[in-house]
Design a protein around this motif. Structure first.
Motif, mmCIF file in Angstrom:
data_model
loop_
_atom_site.group_PDB
_atom_site.id
_atom_site.type_symbol
_atom_site.label_atom_id
_atom_site.label_comp_id
_atom_site.label_asym_id
_atom_site.label_seq_id
_atom_site.Cartn_x
_atom_site.Cartn_y
_atom_site.Cartn_z
ATOM 1 N N ALA A 196 -47.005 6.465 -21.323
ATOM 2 C CA ALA A 196 -46.277 5.521 -21.555
ATOM 3 C C ALA A 196 -45.347 4.712 -20.354
ATOM 4 O O ALA A 196 -45.375 3.586 -20.197
ATOM 5 N N ASP A 197 -45.174 5.708 -19.381
ATOM 6 C CA ASP A 197 -44.727 5.063 -17.789
ATOM 7 C C ASP A 197 -45.714 4.192 -17.438
ATOM 8 O O ASP A 197 -45.319 3.037 -16.882
ATOM 9 N N THR A 198 -47.045 4.629 -17.246
ATOM 10 C CA THR A 198 -47.758 3.633 -16.744
ATOM 11 C C THR A 198 -48.025 2.369 -17.629
ATOM 12 O O THR A 198 -48.284 1.271 -16.857
ATOM 13 N N TYR A 199 -47.826 2.446 -18.743
ATOM 14 C CA TYR A 199 -47.849 1.278 -19.714
ATOM 15 C C TYR A 199 -46.808 0.046 -19.200
ATOM 16 O O TYR A 199 -47.047 -0.860 -19.229
ATOM 17 N N LEU A 200 -45.698 0.555 -19.126
ATOM 18 C CA LEU A 200 -44.470 0.011 -18.762
ATOM 19 C C LEU A 200 -44.686 -0.440 -17.333
ATOM 20 O O LEU A 200 -44.222 -1.702 -17.302
ATOM 21 N N LEU A 201 -44.889 0.274 -16.193
ATOM 22 C CA LEU A 201 -45.241 -0.112 -14.875
ATOM 23 C C LEU A 201 -46.260 -1.040 -14.857
ATOM 24 O O LEU A 201 -46.134 -2.042 -14.230
ATOM 25 N N ASP A 202 -47.281 -1.096 -15.664
ATOM 26 C CA ASP A 202 -48.577 -2.224 -15.615
ATOM 27 C C ASP A 202 -47.780 -3.520 -16.235
ATOM 28 O O ASP A 202 -48.088 -4.419 -15.675
ATOM 29 N N LEU A 203 -46.965 -3.528 -17.293
ATOM 30 C CA LEU A 203 -46.469 -4.533 -17.752
ATOM 31 C C LEU A 203 -45.530 -5.354 -16.816
ATOM 32 O O LEU A 203 -45.568 -6.367 -16.683
ATOM 33 N N TYR A 204 -44.794 -4.384 -16.206
ATOM 34 C CA TYR A 204 -43.978 -4.862 -14.976
ATOM 35 C C TYR A 204 -44.425 -5.625 -14.083
ATOM 36 O O TYR A 204 -44.112 -6.677 -13.532
ATOM 37 N N GLU A 205 -45.627 -5.013 -13.672
ATOM 38 C CA GLU A 205 -46.484 -5.528 -12.320
ATOM 39 C C GLU A 205 -47.088 -6.690 -12.720
ATOM 40 O O GLU A 205 -47.302 -7.617 -11.942
ATOM 41 N N ARG A 206 -47.524 -7.121 -14.063
ATOM 42 C CA ARG A 206 -48.077 -8.274 -14.545
ATOM 43 C C ARG A 206 -46.920 -9.288 -14.458
ATOM 44 O O ARG A 206 -47.282 -10.465 -14.225
ATOM 45 N N ILE A 207 -45.680 -9.081 -14.791
ATOM 46 C CA ILE A 207 -44.554 -9.938 -14.801
ATOM 47 C C ILE A 207 -44.228 -10.176 -13.275
ATOM 48 O O ILE A 207 -44.230 -11.528 -12.918
ATOM 49 N N ARG A 208 -44.385 -9.296 -12.644
ATOM 50 C CA ARG A 208 -43.890 -9.416 -10.979
ATOM 51 C C ARG A 208 -44.846 -10.322 -10.272
ATOM 52 O O ARG A 208 -44.934 -10.839 -9.314
ATOM 53 N N SER A 209 -46.351 -10.037 -10.744
ATOM 54 C CA SER A 209 -47.295 -11.141 -10.134
ATOM 55 C C SER A 209 -47.049 -12.401 -10.345
ATOM 56 O O SER A 209 -47.521 -13.313 -9.703
ATOM 57 N N ALA A 210 -46.590 -12.780 -11.485
ATOM 58 C CA ALA A 210 -46.126 -13.931 -11.641
ATOM 59 C C ALA A 210 -44.879 -14.612 -11.138
ATOM 60 O O ALA A 210 -44.759 -15.708 -10.871
ATOM 61 N N VAL A 211 -43.924 -13.586 -10.765
ATOM 62 C CA VAL A 211 -42.645 -13.788 -10.109
ATOM 63 C C VAL A 211 -42.656 -12.844 -8.885
ATOM 64 O O VAL A 211 -42.044 -11.782 -9.132
ATOM 65 N N PRO A 212 -43.386 -13.187 -7.925
ATOM 66 C CA PRO A 212 -43.211 -12.146 -6.890
ATOM 67 C C PRO A 212 -41.949 -11.806 -6.132
ATOM 68 O O PRO A 212 -41.988 -10.831 -5.302
ATOM 69 N N ALA A 213 -41.024 -12.588 -6.447
ATOM 70 C CA ALA A 213 -39.318 -12.388 -5.822
ATOM 71 C C ALA A 213 -38.975 -11.218 -6.615
ATOM 72 O O ALA A 213 -37.983 -10.641 -6.121
ATOM 73 N N LEU A 214 -39.457 -10.767 -7.505
ATOM 74 C CA LEU A 214 -38.999 -9.376 -8.244
ATOM 75 C C LEU A 214 -38.912 -8.234 -7.490
ATOM 76 O O LEU A 214 -39.876 -8.149 -6.515
ATOM 77 N N PRO A 215 -37.873 -7.261 -7.538
ATOM 78 C CA PRO A 215 -37.914 -6.020 -6.748
ATOM 79 C C PRO A 215 -39.432 -5.351 -7.234
ATOM 80 O O PRO A 215 -40.114 -5.372 -8.149
ATOM 81 N N GLU A 216 -39.818 -4.524 -6.187
ATOM 82 C CA GLU A 216 -40.931 -3.531 -6.258
ATOM 83 C C GLU A 216 -40.620 -2.546 -7.417
ATOM 84 O O GLU A 216 -39.163 -2.327 -7.671
ATOM 85 N N ALA A 217 -41.596 -2.003 -8.003
ATOM 86 C CA ALA A 217 -41.253 -0.882 -9.099
ATOM 87 C C ALA A 217 -41.988 0.160 -8.830
ATOM 88 O O ALA A 217 -42.771 0.274 -7.907
ATOM 89 N N TYR A 218 -41.460 1.543 -9.095
ATOM 90 C CA TYR A 218 -41.999 2.815 -9.007
ATOM 91 C C TYR A 218 -41.942 3.635 -10.494
ATOM 92 O O TYR A 218 -40.964 3.318 -11.189
ATOM 93 N N ASP A 219 -42.499 4.504 -10.474
ATOM 94 C CA ASP A 219 -42.311 5.575 -11.560
ATOM 95 C C ASP A 219 -41.302 6.645 -11.483
ATOM 96 O O ASP A 219 -41.498 7.218 -10.565
ATOM 97 N N LYS A 220 -40.272 6.234 -12.042
ATOM 98 C CA LYS A 220 -39.006 7.093 -11.941
ATOM 99 C C LYS A 220 -39.225 8.518 -12.255
ATOM 100 O O LYS A 220 -38.738 9.247 -11.448
ATOM 101 N N HIS A 221 -39.709 8.793 -13.065
ATOM 102 C CA HIS A 221 -40.269 10.225 -13.671
ATOM 103 C C HIS A 221 -40.983 10.854 -12.817
ATOM 104 O O HIS A 221 -40.406 12.208 -12.223
#
Length: 322
Positions: free
Chosen positions: A136-161
């Motif tokens: 599920a962590d990969t699922y969430l990171l993938d959705l966040y990265e799709r959002i960030r691709s549209a809004v590049p100013a968002l912070p980078e994200a990583y797998d916290k676990h």
């Protein structure tokens, strides 16, 4: 002549006979004292007091089947990298500064629900799912990265676990935690991420719809006044985000809830037109929500702005249409 062991047994027997009632009472008292802390739990297990254990993921009932499929999140028409629409001043109200927020939210922290602008800073965000397996962590990171691709100013994200396992957590320590499949055996009561994070009428509405978003500020918010008080830009930086979802990731309607909740956690406000709107998030609404998020992360905007200052700053920088 009696042996020592025989005498020993007689002494013990006489002692027990003489103090039997006292020993029984003391034992019962000790039992009550040790178990009294569990009485609320026993009561809740035996009655319908609205508490209950979480169901195992495989026991969670699936989301309702849809007669007409909902449009995909970030599907055709909202693909990352496409030009986002330019919003008008009136359209800002779809995503920021809901009416009557002070009456609807907790009296202690209405800022979380729409009195001022708030967002993460530029440090990396650790993302994890606390309700299901590691995939599920990969699922969430993938959705966040799709959002960030549209809004590049968002912070980078990583797998916290994964970062925690490697003892390589970000020094920023900002994070978003998602709790999915939050079904309970007695669902009238929602615990865990639902409470105490959410309170007031807005919190109750989030719980009732099975989709919640709670942005949290830095712990130093408790020293906002007096000597060493933080500036609004520091005070209203989001440090942690908590998202709660009734159903399991990957089910038909869940990604729409997760999109709304992620957008609110990242800085949009829980408005009627966006967060509490029933049904799917249409491609047009997705594009406009992403455009609103891009405005919030523009360098001209800082956390802690009231509605008037926020709108005037956008107008002065030609970021929106009048």
């Amino acid at each position: 002549m009696m042996s020592f062991s025989t005498v020993h047994r007689m002494v013990i027997r006489n002692f027990l006979k003489a103090y039997r009632n006292t020993i029984i009472k003391a034992g019962l008292a000790a039992l009550v004292v040790t178990q009294v802390q569990y009485l609320p739990l026993y009561w809740c297990l035996l009655t319908d007091c609205n508490y209950g254990d979480y169901l195992r993921p495989e026991e969670v009932a699936p989301a309702p089947e849809l007669l007409t499929p909902w449009p995909p999140i970030l599907g055709p028409g909202t693909v990352p990298g496409a030009d986002l629409p330019r919003l008008t001043r009136a359209e800002l109200k779809h995503f920021f500064f809901p009416e009557d927020v002070e009456e609807g939210s907790s009296r202690h922290e209405p800022e979380r629900f729409g009195l001022v602008t708030r967002r993460f800073d530029n440090g990396p965000i650790g993302i994890r799912n606390s309700g299901e397996g590691r995939e599920a962590d990969t699922y969430l990171l993938d959705l966040y990265e799709r959002i960030r691709s549209a809004v590049p100013a968002l912070p980078e994200a990583y797998d916290k676990h994964a970062a925690f396992k490697l003892r390589n957590n970000s020094p920023n320590n900002a994070g978003i935690s998602v709790y999915s499949a939050l079904k309970e055996r007695k669902p009238k009561r929602r615990s865990g991420v639902w409470n105490p994070f959410l309170s007031g009428e807005i919190g109750k509405r989030m719980i009732a719809q099975g989709c919640s978003a709670y942005p949290a500020f830095y712990a130093t918010e408790y020293a906002w006044t007096g000597e060493g008080a933080m500036s609004p830009a520091q005070r209203y930086r989001v440090h942690q985000g908590f998202i709660g979802i009734f159903h399991r990731l990957g089910e038909p309607t869940v990604e729409h809830c997760l999109f709304r909740a992620l957008m609110v956690t990242l800085g949009l406000h829980p408005t009627e037109e966006f967060f509490f709107k029933e049904g799917p998030v249409t491609p047009e609404e997705q594009a406009k929500a992403l455009a609103a998020l891009a405005l919030l992360y523009d360098p001209a905007i800082t956390p802690g702005l009231d509605e008037w200052t926020f709108v005037q700053t956008l107008l002065n920088n030609d970021l929106i249409d009048p």
